[in-house]
Each structure stands twice: as C-alpha cells, then as structure tokens.
Design an enzyme around this catalytic site. Structure first.
Site, PDB file in Angstrom:
ATOM      1  N   GLY A 260      -7.753  11.364 -37.096  1.00  0.00           N
ATOM      2  CA  GLY A 260      -8.403  12.654 -37.286  1.00  0.00           C
ATOM      3  C   GLY A 260      -9.791  12.506 -37.874  1.00  0.00           C
ATOM      4  CG  LEU A 262     -11.479   6.920 -36.397  1.00  0.00           C
ATOM      5  CD1 LEU A 262     -10.625   5.959 -35.582  1.00  0.00           C
ATOM      6  CD2 LEU A 262     -12.769   6.236 -36.824  1.00  0.00           C
ATOM      7  NE  ARG A 266     -13.390   8.006 -31.728  1.00  0.00           N
ATOM      8  CZ  ARG A 266     -12.094   7.766 -31.490  1.00  0.00           C
ATOM      9  NH1 ARG A 266     -11.286   8.770 -31.119  1.00  0.00           N
ATOM     10  NH2 ARG A 266     -11.614   6.540 -31.624  1.00  0.00           N
ATOM     11  CD  GLU A 386     -16.712   5.696 -36.233  1.00  0.00           C
ATOM     12  OE1 GLU A 386     -15.486   5.838 -36.270  1.00  0.00           O
ATOM     13  OE2 GLU A 386     -17.391   5.479 -37.244  1.00  0.00           O
TER      14      GLU A 386
END
Length: 407
Positions: A260, A262, A266, A386
C-alpha cells in the site's frame, strides 16, 4: 554578450520551458498551477545552482533541503493533519514533477519521506506514534526511511529474511535491508520484518518503527553509484535491535502494508519521472535552436525536428495519463493496475526521451554542463525502483488475462 558561432547557451539555475502545444494547463485548477509554480521556483533557488556539483560529488544536503521543503509544505503534503498540507494527489504529483525536473534524487528525498515513511505511520500507526513522529517529519525536523528491500529480496518481498523475534519486552530485529533512500540520514526507519503470529503460528509481515539511534542499528552509504548520485542510499544492518511492543504498526498485517505504501509512492513517481523527461527535452530544444551547424541552427534540420516532435508527443501522452490517474486517485477510483500502468509508461517514456535528447546535444550531452545525461542515468534507477518494468508488466498481464505469471 554575443555568442560565438557554433556554440549554444548552457542552462544553469533556470527551468527550461517546453511549449504547451495541447494547452493542458487549461485543465489545471488555479491551486494546481500555483503549487507547480511555487515548487518550480523553489527548485530554481535551492537545487539548480548546485545539483551538478552534488551529483558529481555523490552527495546531497538532505537535512538542509528537508528543513526548507518542510517549511514550504512539501513533506507529506498529500496527508491530512499533523502539520501536513492535505493536498490532492494531482497537486502532489505536480510538485513531484517539478522536483524531479531538478533531479530524481531530490524528488526521492521528498517522496520517500512522505509516501514511504510518513504514510505508513499516518495510515497504520497508533495515535501515539502519529503524535511522536509526524509533526516533526512534516516540518523537515525529522527524516524517515522505508526498509523493505533486501540484498536477495527485491521484487519478491515475500521472500524477505529479516525477522522480528518476540522478547519479554517487545521484539528483537535481525536482518539486512538494501537500497534504502534516506537511510544514512534518517531519524526513524519503517522496517518490515517477518514475525510469528501468536494465534496461527505462521509467519506474517509486520511493520516496526525503529529510531535509528537504537543499539544494533547501523546504516552504511552504498558506494560507487553511477545513478541517483545526489541521494543518500544505504544498506541497513539490524543486529539484535531491541524495540518495545509500541514500536509495531498496529493497524496492518501482511504484505498489504508495504505494498500500500508503494502504491502511494508510485502515484508520485509516475509524475516525477516526467519532470526529468521534460527538463531533458526542453534542454535539447533550447540547445537545438541555438547550436549552429552547417550555417544554421540544429533545429532547422528535418531529423532534429522529427526527434523533437516524437518526444513532445510521447511526453504529452504520458503527462495526460498521469493527470488522469492522479484525478482517479483523488476520486477514490484508481486501481493498483492503473497506477502500475502509469509508472510503467512514465518511466519508460522518460528514459527514451532523455536518451534521445542526449543525441541532439551530441558530445555536450555527456557533460555536467547540461542536465540531460544526469537525468538519463537517474531514470535508469527510477525505471527499476518501486517495481521494475517487468513487475508492472506482470501486474497488467494478470489484470488482462486472469493468469498469475509471477512465478
């Protein structure tokens, strides 16, 4: 001063301009444009005059920049309360774009602080943890890092070996984390580790807040980087690190916690990468209009114009996708697959633009006098972290076909 024939001006301390051929600015709100402009000016003042030297030296004044970014409201700006600005995802994305137009390492400093260190505390932490850490982190007085990746556990975080063993007073952490942005300058590390669930007896992933001054915690700068040099990147070693029960993030269990985080990161990176691309493209455009070859500017040749046209079209395509995804995040309708598509498209497009821009600058493109090669080298890292391009392809492949091809 008159420029000698055949030379082009060097862009130092200013943001090069890219024409807005699609008039995308008209779709932005006044607040979005104001945040973008304020961040651009901050980058012009604090970053551009120094970034070539920071990159060459392999260092960044992280604490000094964090204090100034905190004063400007950039740290954790997409979070509410605790001194955070409560900005929208699009506003945060536009700020990331301007920061990365300065340098990917500068944007990483901000996005790791806000999306990977502050966000898990804000989302999964206790009230006591939030009160202790978030106000100082929002102000830039305290720095955080995010410890998920390990030397042998990158794209497969489920294979992590860092363990949290229960003790009489809390937990003992043992393991190694790798490629940790802000790791050598952080005051607190969000460490993800496996521990035994007392109810099921099975291993589960939990998050722990570890003050970096805790005995047994050490961070070592990763040496000899050829990319993202203006960023503090560390190997973290946890050797018998004792933390109390209150160190655990109480409101999340399993990999959905770090994943979550990441997704939060992103959503900023898919904007940020386009900042590096825009800076490279605008620098190439400026160079092409002022560099004289065969008696006329490079921009007057068909092949140069073809490159500029293709890069501008690709940039606008990725930028429109980023804005669409950002607005979906704000509406609560964005899916992880959409964010993966944006991260994949933005980073690949940005890297292609930086490489092609370098060809327009010729030999000048490999020097530190221009930002293009620096952006290209940085984007090699942004493409990978990521979630690598391959991981995002597999996420999209599963969404399209229904088949899980990760293993």
């Amino acid at each position: 001063m008159r420029r000698r024939a055949g030379t082009a001006r060097k862009l130092v301390g200013m943001t090069p301009v890219l024409p807005d051929l699609l008039n995308i600015d008209a779709t932005l709100s006044d607040t979005e444009r104001d945040i973008r402009t304020a961040t651009r000016h901050l980058v012009d003042d604090l970053v551009r005059p120094h970034i070539a030297r920071w990159y060459a030296d392999g260092r960044i004044p992280a604490r000094q920049l964090a204090a100034q970014f905190g004063e400007s409201g950039l740290l954790g700006m997409h979070l509410d309360g605790y001194g955070c600005a409560g900005a929208s995802a699009v506003e945060y994305g536009l700020a990331c774009l301007e920061l990365e137009a300065g340098d990917s390492g500068v944007r990483s400093l901000v996005s790791v602080q806000g999306s990977l260190a502050m966000y898990p505390i804000w989302k999964y932490g206790s009230d006591e943890q939030k009160d202790r850490w978030l106000p100082g982190m929002a102000a830039g007085e305290l720095l955080g890092c995010f410890g998920l990746t390990e030397p042998d556990s990158g794209s497969d975080p489920a294979s992590m070996t860092t363990r949290a063993t229960r003790t009489a007073d809390g937990f003992r952490l043992d393991g190694v984390k790798m490629w940790i942005t802000n790791g050598t300058v952080a005051d607190v590390a969000v460490i993800w580790a496996k521990t035994t669930d007392e109810d099921s007896g099975r291993d589960v992933v939990r998050g722990f807040l570890v003050p970096t001054g805790t005995p047994g915690f050490s961070a070592r700068e990763v040496p000899a980087k050829l990319s993202l040099r203006a960023s503090a990147t560390a190997e973290i070693v946890l050797h018998g690190v004792e933390v109390p029960e209150t160190a655990i993030l109480p409101h999340v269990t399993g990999l959905r916690g770090p994943l979550g985080c990441l997704n939060q990161a992103r959503a900023g990176i898919l904007f940020g990468a386009l900042g590096a691309a825009r800076d490279a493209l605008a620098s190439a455009l400026d160079y092409a209009t002022t560099r004289i070859q065969f008696g006329r500017p490079l921009a007057g040749f068909q092949l140069t114009q073809a490159k500029l046209a293709d890069m501008t079209t690709a940039w606008n395509s990725a930028y429109l996708m980023a804005l669409h995804i950002g607005r979906a995040v704000d509406a609560g309708t964005a899916t992880p697959q959409a964010i993966s598509m944006g991260k994949l498209h933005s980073t690949r497009t940005a890297l292609d633009i930086a490489r092609t821009s370098r060809t327009i600058l010729g030999a000048s493109g490999i020097t530190g006098d221009y930002p293009v090669m620096r952006h290209a080298a940085n984007l090699e890292t942004v493409l990978t972290y990521e979630g690598t391009a391959e991981i995002h392809q597999l996420i999209l492949g599963k969404a399209l076909t229904g088949f899980d091809a990760f293993a």
